[in-house]
Write an enzyme that holds these catalytic residues in place. Structure first.
Site, PDB file in Angstrom:
ATOM      1  N   ASP A 489       5.789  -3.707   5.492  1.00  0.00           N
ATOM      2  CA  ASP A 489       6.520  -3.339   4.269  1.00  0.00           C
ATOM      3  C   ASP A 489       7.217  -4.541   3.655  1.00  0.00           C
ATOM      4  O   ASP A 489       7.409  -5.578   4.316  1.00  0.00           O
ATOM      5  CB  ASP A 489       7.542  -2.244   4.637  1.00  0.00           C
ATOM      6  CG  ASP A 489       7.786  -1.265   3.492  1.00  0.00           C
ATOM      7  OD1 ASP A 489       7.552  -1.633   2.326  1.00  0.00           O
ATOM      8  OD2 ASP A 489       8.229  -0.148   3.781  1.00  0.00           O
ATOM      9  N   ASP A 554       5.447   5.520  -2.983  1.00  0.00           N
ATOM     10  CA  ASP A 554       6.374   6.398  -2.254  1.00  0.00           C
ATOM     11  C   ASP A 554       6.417   7.780  -2.896  1.00  0.00           C
ATOM     12  O   ASP A 554       6.981   8.708  -2.322  1.00  0.00           O
ATOM     13  CB  ASP A 554       7.787   5.800  -2.255  1.00  0.00           C
ATOM     14  CG  ASP A 554       7.969   4.784  -1.143  1.00  0.00           C
ATOM     15  OD1 ASP A 554       7.164   4.786  -0.198  1.00  0.00           O
ATOM     16  OD2 ASP A 554       8.911   3.985  -1.228  1.00  0.00           O
TER      17      ASP A 554
HETATM   18  C1  GLA Z   1       9.554   1.918   2.010  1.00  0.00           C
HETATM   19  C2  GLA Z   1       8.196   2.545   2.243  1.00  0.00           C
HETATM   20  C3  GLA Z   1       8.392   3.932   2.833  1.00  0.00           C
HETATM   21  C4  GLA Z   1       9.185   3.837   4.114  1.00  0.00           C
HETATM   22  C5  GLA Z   1      10.512   3.137   3.861  1.00  0.00           C
HETATM   23  C6  GLA Z   1      11.244   2.884   5.152  1.00  0.00           C
HETATM   24  O1  GLA Z   1      10.234   2.553   1.002  1.00  0.00           O
HETATM   25  O2  GLA Z   1       7.461   2.593   1.064  1.00  0.00           O
HETATM   26  O3  GLA Z   1       7.139   4.526   3.069  1.00  0.00           O
HETATM   27  O4  GLA Z   1       8.433   3.124   5.068  1.00  0.00           O
HETATM   28  O5  GLA Z   1      10.329   1.894   3.207  1.00  0.00           O
HETATM   29  O6  GLA Z   1      12.470   2.262   4.954  1.00  0.00           O
END
Ligand code: GLA
Length: 742
Positions: A489, A554
C-alpha cells in the site's frame, strides 16, 4: 518487421495491422513520416519509400517549428513543447571570456549517427527479477542513435515491436560522452506525431474512491496536459490515453491511437495541437520540479511508452493493451497459479480490531465458502492499533498475535488456503520506533514543517540505508513465514519532498520501490504482489511488471464500481482488477445493494470477499459459496479472455460486457443495470468473437442451462433483453460451444 532502405534512409516498422515510418533528411535529422493502420490488402513488401521530399502545408511562421522530428529538442525548435531540454556547461572547444555569460548552452540538435536492429533491448525501469512473462519470444528492437554535432552528447531512440498487438514500446537513452556533468531539465520518453486533424481524447480522472472516471473531450488548438505530480502514479489521472479523429471512431470501429506509460512516479502526457492541426503527444517524466544530472560517461534510460494504433475502435485499443499487459508485462513464473485466486481480505470486517482468534474464525468461514487466499490487512504490526502509530515498525505485534503469525498461518494452510499480509513499506508514523530512531529518514526540508497525510510521513528512498531497511524488514518477514502474497500500500501523496537526492528524488523513489519489489520477487518466486495506493493510486504498466493484481478502489459499492471498472477496462485487463464483495450496506456510500448485484460486479475481475463473515447466516454463507463456485468455473474466461464492452454506461445506463476466449469456444456475458430507464425494455445485446456456425449452451450461476442459441443468432440478434429490470439488476451467463456446426 523492421525494414531500412539505405538509399533513401527510410525506416518502416510493419506490424500485423499497422505501420510506422520515419526518414533521415538531408540535414541528418530523423523526421517522422507516417503512423496508422495498414491498408487491408497491403503485402509485407509494401513500404513507404520516402522519395517524395518532406513538405508540410500551413506552416506556422518558422518552418522548423512545425517539422515533425522524431524527437523534438529545445534548440532550433523553441516555442512548441519539446521532448528534451539540456544545459551544456560550455563548448567542448575553447570559448572566449566574453561569451561566458551565455552559458549554459540551452540548445540540443540531434543528427543521425547510426542504427542497429537487436532483439529485446530493455527500457529504463525494466524489471530485474528475472521472472518470465506469458510470452517470451524475442522481439525486434530498432535503436537509432542521434548525435549532437557540437556537444559530447547523444540520444538513442528505441522502438521495440510487438507486431501481434500493433504495439511499439518507445524509450530514449541519453548519454554524456564528455567530461563535465550535464543537467537535463526536461526529458520525455517519446513524442508521437498523429495524422493531421482534430482529435478526441479519452482519458480518466478521479479522486480517492472515484478512480478511473472516463472522459472524452475534443482537444483544443494548443496544449492540454494530463499529469500527476506525485511520487506514485496517482488517483487524479492515470498515464494512458486513447485518441481518435473527432467523430471517426466508435467502440468497435475507426482508427484509435493509444498509449500507456510504464512508470509509477511524477508523469505527464502533453497533447499539443498546432495550427496546422498536427497533433504531437509527449509522454514521460513530469518536468515539474524535475532535474537529472548526467555525469561524465553516464547514461540514462527513460521508462517505456507503450503505444499503438487500433483499426477497430476503442474496444480494439483496449484489447491490444490488455493482451500486451497479460502476455508481455505481468510476471508469470511457473510457481504461481495460472489464474488469480479468490481472496478474502479482513479490512472492512475488522479494521484495526484484529486478534489471532478473530482472524482464525474468519479464515475458517472463508475456507468454507471457497476462498483460496486469506489476507490480513492493516494493524498486525508494531503499535498499529489505529492509523496514528506504528508504520515503519514491521514486526509482528505481541498484543495482537502473542504467538507470532505462525499459528494463524498454519491454520490458514491447514484450511487449504494461501496466506497474505498488508504492508505499507514506504511510510512512517511519527509515533513509531523507526521515526524516533531516524527522524532524518523522512522526506522534509530543514526548517520547514513536516506535513502529515493520514498521520504519516514518507521515507526518503533517496537514502540507500532506507532502501536497505525496507528490503530487510520485508525479507525477514518473508523468510520467517510462509507468506504467498503481499498487499503493498501507499496511502498519501508527498508534501515537502526534501531528500538527500535533491530533485532526483522523483526518479529515485520510483526506482527504489521497483528495486525492492524486484529483489523480493527474485528471492521468493512464489510471492505475488498486489499494488494498492489508498485504492487505485498506483496502477500502471511499470508496477504491473512486478505486481500480479491491483486494488482498483477503496470504493466497494457495486454500482459505483461498475463505472470505475469500465474506466479501468480502457487500459487494464480484468486479470489484474481485484474486486470485493462487501457488506449489504456499503461502508463508503451507505447504499444497500443485494448480494446478487455485489457478486455479479465483483466477478468481472479477480474476485475477492471483504464482508464480515462472522455476521452472516448459514444461508448467506451458502449463497456466497454458490457464487464463488460459479466464479471458479468462469474465471479462466474472465481473466484470460478478450473483453468487449457491448453496452456502455454512458449510452445505456447499464453495462453489458463479454469476455471470450480467442478460439470462441467459451464466453462470459455480464450485465449490470445502474440507471433504470422506466418504460424501456433492456435492449438485446449482440455478442462478438463467437463461432457463428456453432451452437452455444448458456448457463446461469446455478449451472442451469437457460438457453441454447446459435453463434449466428447470438452475434446478430443477441441475448434478448428483459422487461422490468430495475437498478441493481445483474446477471452473468457462461456460454459454452456445444456443437461445431449447426
Ligand atoms: C488503504 C487501502 C485499504 C486498506 C487500508 C488500511 O486505504 O486501500 O484497502 O488496506 O489502507 O489502512
Amino acid at each position: 518487421m523492421i525494414h531500412y532502405n539505405p538509399t533513401t534512409q527510410t525506416f518502416n516498422l510493419i506490424m500485423r495491422r499497422s505501420q510506422y515510418a520515419m526518414q533521415v533528411d538531408e540535414a541528418g535529422r530523423l523526421i517522422h513520416l507516417a503512423w496508422g493502420p495498414r491498408p487491408v490488402d497491403a503485402t509485407p513488401d509494401d513500404l513507404i519509400t520516402g522519395q517524395t521530399p518532406f513538405t508540410q502545408a500551413n506552416f506556422s511562421s518558422h518552418e522548423q517549428q512545425g517539422r515533425p522530428d522524431e524527437y523534438l529538442t529545445y534548440g532550433d525548435t523553441s516555442y512548441h513543447e519539446v521532448s528534451l531540454k539540456v544545459n551544456f556547461p560550455a563548448l567542448p572547444t575553447a570559448m572566449s571570456a566574453a561569451e561566458a555569460p551565455h552559458l549554459p548552452i540551452r540548445d540540443v540538435r540531434l543528427r543521425y549517427a547510426h542504427h542497429e536492429i537487436v532483439h529485446d533491448a530493455q527500457p529504463g525501469y525494466a524489471p530485474q527479477h528475472g521472472l518470465p512473462t506469458g510470452k517470451t519470444d524475442p522481439r525486434e528492437t530498432l535503436r537509432i542513435t542521434l548525435q549532437d554535432p557540437a556537444q559530447p552528447f547523444r540520444v538513442t531512440l528505441c522502438y521495440r515491436l510487438t507486431p501481434e498487438q500493433d504495439i511499439i514500446e518507445r524509450w530514449a537513452e541519453l548519454e554524456n560522452l564528455g567530461d563535465a556533468p550535464l543537467t537535463v531539465e526536461q526529458v520525455y520518453t517519446a513524442v508521437l506525431h498523429l495524422p493531421n486533424g482534430y482529435y478526441d481524447l479519452t482519458a480518466v480522472n478521479g479522486a480517492w474512491g472515484q478512480e478511473f472516471t472516463a472522459t472524452r473531450e475534443p482537444l483544443p488548438i494548443g496544449l492540454r496536459l494530463v499529469e500527476h505530480r506525485t511520487l506514485h502514479t496517482g488517483h487524479r489521472a492515470n498515464p494512458f490515453f486513447l485518441l481518435n479523429r473527432c467523430g471517426q471512431a466508435w467502440e468497435e470501429s475507426g482508427a484509435v491511437y493509444f498509449g500507456q506509460l510504464a512508470y509509477s512516479g511524477s508523469w505527464r502526457l502533453t497533447f499539443e495541437t498546432v495550427h496546422s492541426l498536427n497533433l504531437r503527444v509527449h509522454a514521460g517524466y513530469n518536468p515539474f520540479d524535475f532535474e537529472l544530472t548526467l555525469h561524465p560517461g553516464s547514461r540514462h534510460k527513460t521508462p517505456a511508452l507503450i503505444c499503438g494504433v487500433s483499426g477497430d475502435g476503442w474496444g480494439g485499443a483496449s484489447r491490444r493493451l490488455h493482451a500486451f499487459l497479460r502476455e508481455r508485462v505481468l510476471p508469470q513464473p511457473p510457481q504461481l497459479p495460472a489464474w488469480r485466486p479468490v481472496l478474502y481480505n479482513s479490512w472492512e470486517a475488522t479494521y484495526f480490531n484484529l486478534s489471532e482468534q478473530g482472524q482464525m474464525e474468519l479464515a475458517r468461514k472463508a475456507a468454507a465458502i471457497g476462498v483460496e487466499l486469506f489476507c490480513v490487512d492493516d494493524g498486525w504490526f508494531g503499535g498499529r492499533r489505529h492509523d496514528r502509530a506504528g508504520l515503519g515498525d514491521w514486526f509482528v505485534s505481541q498484543d495482537v498475535f502473542p504467538n507470532g503469525l505462525q499459528p494463524l498461518i498454519d491454520e490458514v494452510h491447514r484450511l487449504g488456503m494461501q496466506f497474505g499480509l498488508w504492508v505499507e513499506p514506504e511510510m512512517v508514523n511519527a509515533d513509531s520506533d523507526l521515526y524516533r530512531a531516524h527522524p532524518d529518514w523522512a522526506l522534509h526540508f530543514p526548517g520547514r514543517p513536516r506535513t502529515e497525510g493520514r498521520n504519516q510521513l514518507i521515507l526518503d528512498l533517496g537514502r540507500p540505508e532506507v532502501q536497505a531497511y525496507i528490503y530487510h524488514c520485508l525479507d525477514d518477514l518473508l523468510a520467517a513465514d510462509d507468506i504467498a502474497f503481499i498487499k503493498w500500500d501507499y496511502n498519501r501523496s508527498q508534501t515537502e519532498p526534501g531528500s538527500v537526492a535533491g530533485k532526483e528524488i522523483w526518479l529515485r523513489h520510483v526506482a527504489g520501490v521497483y528495486d525492492i519489489m524486484d529483489r523480493l520477487r527474485q528471492k521468493y518466486p512464489r510471492l505475488a504482489i498486489q499494488s494498492c495506493s489508498g485504492g487505485g493510486g498506483r496502477i500502471d504498466a511499470g508496477v504491473l511488471a512486478r505486481a500480479d493484481q491491483v486494488w482498483t478502489s477503496d470504493n466497494t459499492d457495486a454500482l459505483a464500481r461498475v463505472r470505475i471498472q469500465e474506466g479501468f477496462s480502457l487500459a487494464y485487463p480484468a486479470r489484474t482488477m481485484e474486486a470485493w464483495v462487501t457488506h449489504t450496506q456499503n461502508h463508503q456510500t451507505g447504499r444497500i445493494l443485494d448480494l446478487n448485484t455485489r457478486f455479479h460486479v465483483a466477478m468481472r475481475g479477480v474476485l475477492g470477499i471483504g464482508s464480515s463473515l462472522n455476521a452472516l447466516s448459514e444461508r448467506e454463507l451458502q449463497q456466497y459459496r454458490q457464487y464463488i463456485t460459479f466464479y471458479k468455473r468462469i474465471r479462466h474466461v474472465v481473466q484470460g479472455g478478450d473483453l468487449y464492452r457491448l453496452q456502455r454506461l454512458e449510452e445505456f445506463g447499464a453495462s453489458a460486457i463479454q469476455y471470450v476466449l480467442p478460439d470462441g469456444a467459451e464466453a462470459v456475458y455480464s450485465v449490470v443495470v445502474v440507471e433504470h430507464k422506466i418504460g424501456q425494455l433492456r435492449p438485446s445485446t449482440p455478442l462478438r468473437g463467437l463461432d457463428s456456425r456453432a451452437t452455444y449452451a448458456l448457463f446461469d450461476m446455478h449451472n442451469r442451462q437457460v438457453r441454447r442459441m446459435s453463434g449466428y443468432e447470438l452475434m446478430t440478434r443477441g441475448i434478448p433483453g428483459h422487461a422490468g429490470v430495475g437498478i441493481g439488476y445483474a446477471e452473468t451467463l457462461y456460454l459454452q460451444k456445444v456443437e461445431s456446426t449447426i
